[in-house]
Scaffold this motif. Sequence first.
Motif, short mmCIF file in Angstrom:
data_model
loop_
_atom_site.label_atom_id
_atom_site.label_comp_id
_atom_site.label_asym_id
_atom_site.label_seq_id
_atom_site.Cartn_x
_atom_site.Cartn_y
_atom_site.Cartn_z
N ALA A 22 23.71 -3.58 -12.30
CA ALA A 22 22.48 -3.29 -12.00
C ALA A 22 22.36 -2.94 -10.17
CB ALA A 22 21.65 -4.46 -12.19
N GLN A 23 21.29 -2.54 -9.72
CA GLN A 23 21.01 -2.21 -8.52
C GLN A 23 20.31 -3.34 -7.77
OE1 GLN A 23 22.43 0.61 -7.17
NE2 GLN A 23 23.37 0.68 -9.02
N LYS A 24 20.34 -3.29 -6.65
CA LYS A 24 19.46 -4.53 -5.71
C LYS A 24 18.27 -3.81 -5.36
CE LYS A 24 23.40 -6.63 -3.50
NZ LYS A 24 23.99 -7.18 -1.98
N PRO A 25 17.02 -4.72 -5.25
CA PRO A 25 15.99 -4.32 -5.14
C PRO A 25 15.80 -4.22 -3.41
CG PRO A 25 15.84 -6.58 -5.52
CD PRO A 25 17.14 -6.16 -5.93
N THR A 26 14.65 -3.12 -3.13
CA THR A 26 14.84 -3.27 -1.74
C THR A 26 13.25 -3.57 -1.22
OG1 THR A 26 15.68 -0.86 -1.72
CG2 THR A 26 14.54 -1.12 0.15
N PRO A 27 13.55 -4.78 -0.48
CA PRO A 27 12.25 -5.39 0.18
C PRO A 27 11.29 -4.62 1.10
CG PRO A 27 13.98 -5.92 1.40
CD PRO A 27 14.56 -5.41 0.37
N THR A 28 10.00 -5.00 1.21
CA THR A 28 8.98 -4.15 2.07
C THR A 28 8.56 -5.06 2.97
OG1 THR A 28 7.41 -4.48 0.37
CG2 THR A 28 8.73 -2.49 0.20
N PRO A 29 8.08 -4.53 4.22
CA PRO A 29 7.54 -5.34 5.35
C PRO A 29 6.20 -5.66 5.08
CG PRO A 29 7.83 -2.99 6.20
CD PRO A 29 8.59 -3.09 4.78
N ASP A 30 5.63 -6.55 5.86
CA ASP A 30 4.25 -6.95 5.76
C ASP A 30 3.59 -6.79 7.10
OD1 ASP A 30 2.11 -7.91 3.79
OD2 ASP A 30 2.01 -9.25 5.36
N ASP A 31 2.36 -6.86 7.30
CA ASP A 31 1.58 -6.64 8.52
C ASP A 31 0.57 -7.51 8.80
OD1 ASP A 31 2.25 -3.71 7.07
OD2 ASP A 31 2.67 -3.72 9.47
N GLU A 32 0.30 -7.72 10.17
CA GLU A 32 -0.86 -8.84 10.37
C GLU A 32 -2.25 -7.79 10.30
OE1 GLU A 32 -2.18 -11.79 14.02
OE2 GLU A 32 -0.90 -10.10 14.15
N VAL A 33 -3.15 -8.51 9.99
CA VAL A 33 -4.34 -7.53 9.69
C VAL A 33 -5.46 -8.01 10.77
CG1 VAL A 33 -6.06 -6.73 8.10
CG2 VAL A 33 -4.11 -7.42 7.37
N VAL A 34 -6.31 -8.68 10.36
CA VAL A 34 -7.60 -9.11 11.45
C VAL A 34 -7.15 -10.30 12.28
CG1 VAL A 34 -9.89 -10.23 11.20
CG2 VAL A 34 -9.12 -8.59 9.33
N LYS A 35 -7.61 -9.74 13.42
CA LYS A 35 -7.35 -10.64 14.57
C LYS A 35 -8.37 -10.96 15.44
CE LYS A 35 -3.74 -12.09 17.97
NZ LYS A 35 -2.20 -11.87 18.50
N ILE A 36 -8.76 -11.98 15.84
CA ILE A 36 -10.03 -12.27 16.62
C ILE A 36 -9.42 -13.02 17.57
CG2 ILE A 36 -12.38 -12.96 16.91
CD1 ILE A 36 -12.76 -12.21 13.97
N VAL A 91 5.36 -9.19 -0.80
CA VAL A 91 3.95 -9.08 -1.22
C VAL A 91 3.30 -7.93 -0.81
CG1 VAL A 91 1.77 -10.27 -1.47
CG2 VAL A 91 3.91 -11.57 -1.44
N LYS A 92 3.03 -7.02 -1.78
CA LYS A 92 2.31 -5.92 -1.45
C LYS A 92 0.69 -6.01 -1.53
CE LYS A 92 3.68 -2.04 -0.71
NZ LYS A 92 3.72 -1.29 0.52
N ARG A 93 0.20 -6.76 -2.30
CA ARG A 93 -1.23 -6.96 -2.52
C ARG A 93 -1.40 -8.30 -3.18
NH1 ARG A 93 -2.60 -1.94 -6.63
NH2 ARG A 93 -1.76 -3.19 -8.05
N GLU A 102 -3.74 -18.08 4.60
CA GLU A 102 -2.49 -18.35 4.90
C GLU A 102 -1.64 -17.31 4.16
OE1 GLU A 102 -1.59 -20.48 7.24
OE2 GLU A 102 -3.83 -20.90 7.64
N LEU A 103 -2.04 -16.69 3.35
CA LEU A 103 -1.29 -15.77 2.59
C LEU A 103 -0.87 -14.23 3.52
CD1 LEU A 103 -2.74 -16.13 -1.00
CD2 LEU A 103 -0.67 -17.30 0.04
N PRO A 104 -0.10 -13.64 2.90
CA PRO A 104 0.22 -12.24 3.79
C PRO A 104 -0.59 -11.31 3.66
CG PRO A 104 1.78 -12.53 2.03
CD PRO A 104 1.02 -13.76 1.86
N GLY A 105 -0.67 -10.27 4.60
CA GLY A 105 -1.12 -8.93 4.49
C GLY A 105 -2.80 -9.08 4.30
N ARG A 106 -3.29 -7.77 3.81
CA ARG A 106 -4.65 -7.73 3.68
C ARG A 106 -4.98 -8.28 2.12
NH1 ARG A 106 -8.18 -2.67 1.87
NH2 ARG A 106 -9.98 -2.69 3.30
N GLN A 150 -6.53 -0.03 -1.24
CA GLN A 150 -5.82 -0.99 -0.66
C GLN A 150 -4.99 -0.16 0.57
OE1 GLN A 150 -6.21 -4.42 -1.86
NE2 GLN A 150 -7.62 -3.27 -2.97
N SER A 151 -5.36 0.66 0.93
CA SER A 151 -4.68 1.33 2.10
C SER A 151 -5.76 1.33 3.27
CB SER A 151 -4.07 2.91 1.89
OG SER A 151 -3.12 2.56 0.71
N TYR A 152 -5.32 1.28 4.46
CA TYR A 152 -6.44 1.15 5.57
C TYR A 152 -5.76 1.52 7.06
CZ TYR A 152 -4.04 -3.25 5.81
OH TYR A 152 -3.09 -4.40 6.00
#
Length: 713
Positions: free
Chosen positions: A24-38, A113-115, A249-253, A371-373
Amino acid sequence: MKSQRSVRTILIFAMLASPVLLRAQKPTPTPDDEVVKISTNLVQVDVTVTDKKGRIVRDLRPDEIEIYQNGKKQEISNFSFISNTRETTEGEKTTITPSGVPLPPVPIKAENVKRTIALVVDDLTLSFESTYYARRALKKFVDEQMRDGDLVAIVRTGAGIGALQQFTTDKRLLYAAIEKVRWNPSGAGKASAFASLEHKVDYGKPPVAPGPGERTEEGIEKEFDDFRAAVFATGSLGAVNYVANGMSELPGRKSIMLLSEGFRLFTKDADGTPASGGLLQAVRALVDKANRASVVIYTVDPRGLAITGVTAADNLNGRTISELRAAESDRQEELTDTQDGLIYLAKQTGGFAITNNNDISGGIRRILDDQSYYLIGYVPDDETFDPKKRIYNKLAVRVTRSDTLVRYRSGFFNVEEKAIAKPSTALTPIAQLQNALVSPFAVNGINLHLNALFGDEPGTGSYVRSLLHVNARDLKFIDEKDGSKKAVFDVLALSFGDNGQVIDRLGKTYTLSVMPDFYKKMLEDGFVYQFAFPVKKPGAYQYRVAIRDFQGKGIGSASQFIEVPDLKKGKVTLSSIVLANVSQDEWRRLSTPGAAEVKNDPMADTALRQAKRGSVLQYGFEIYNAKLSPAKQPQLESRIRMFRDGKLVLDGEQKPMDLQGQTDMQHLKLSRALLLGKEMEPGDYVLQIIVTDTLANANKQVATQYVQFEVVE
């Protein structure tokens, strides 16, 4: 603490080899981003830009977008586009087994996590009809719209805060949550979208018009109904606020999809005078919470195209034409007012509302595609957090490109993030364990592997025993005067029902003392901690456990979903699967009469669920409720399947099962083995066992069970 070997052995008996080579093949992970910051040095918000057809615009330049705070244009300091959707192939479907049960997922890491999606069902206000449509839409979402990388919760506003603990990638857990979505007769929801007109008694006297300021009987009743609806709506908004706070506390938007029949932002007293009560303040507090937690709230009205006119459910006796027209007007007003509340809540957090649409699943699909922004940041001025200047900072975003629509968060209160009261970092040990249990991700300060096993004991009934493998290298041992090594750790274990509420709890502190020779072996192999919770009734359960090292302060957590079947239904059923891993040389010795004993540890192997490439993976299970022929013999067939990343990599043949020597026909014991080829790709796999009872009725013939395991070097 002793490692007990008597796990009523579903454990391994005589093994029959069945060599298999897998790749089998290995999955490729994807990065995450910080969203709202005040904060005082950066305000960063997410902005969605679409064309007139609702499609995401992905190629904006920084000079094509402007952001204003309190009417003053800000200089953009950072600008980027984040795509949270993945390309899908036409006709792509979720991997489903022949029995219609989805495969258990590989545990997801926060960075993959993507969504993050919370589907909040407002069962405090939904009508009977709307509840049916909401359930159907939820089922379709899990069946067809949920993707790899989605972290999802299905929350009922009337179910209590335990439901937040159900953020998961496991569709089996989500299906169990959907089964609990029912019309709440104790809530404000009616049988249909609007209350039916009741028979009105005609006393033969013309109605007397009320005097100035006089409250009519119908007005008083309507005032009470509005007050009752506002109370339930406040409770619903409180539940959404709790979910938004937990999602911070969860990742992303993050997205909340609120399925609700809405709420009135303004109520009227018996005289018809409008007033804003505490509901508007509750909405504003929720908006600020969502905006700071990077949560976008979308609202969905399950009423669809509601009929505000007279229907067959209405009793028209005793009512005049003018009264019927007034009733229709009241319904239209109620529909508009409650939808305005949904529209306002969604718009203030950068989302949108789905109203007057019978295709709820299509509306959810629109939300998922949204979900894109763009991330836009600027440095705020000194007045932003000055309470003497203003309480609230209003945001506005303008896109200079023609034929575009822009959605964004309405603003934020003049309090920077660090000034908001947050839980103290100096948490008590038990609070640290509880936080680890609530997280949807494993905490890896102490490496743990959990496996909860279902089985049945003759005379005593069903049980679930959990095996927890602990990596002893992650614990801090101290030297004792007698030369031994000592570690102290706290254990907290919980089982949750399918409504998110705690069913059973275990909390203990253990002292582990070992002599030097055994200490070295324990560091190499780890150790297994086991605990059992009684099975009060069949159903879906989630088991969670956390450990805290008293001396090293490290924390680890693990969780597992398990469905306990109802054996009283008489359907052929399989126990959980236990494992053992041996080398090929050890396997040959096991198969040779009189050969030296092979020292393996099925309990540790079952807890770890790891197997080396080029080794033999042994697996065993029990079969319950098999039908017997007139000769008192079962006739069973079995096959195996193996999956990697949801894809089938092994599909075995169906073969008759050899049951010679079995004495307890209601607790049949089976065991098999797989040769894992040396070229097999390391990673996570799922082994499925399918057993067919050829003597049973067609709807009770097939039973299936799974076990996840990892192939290592």
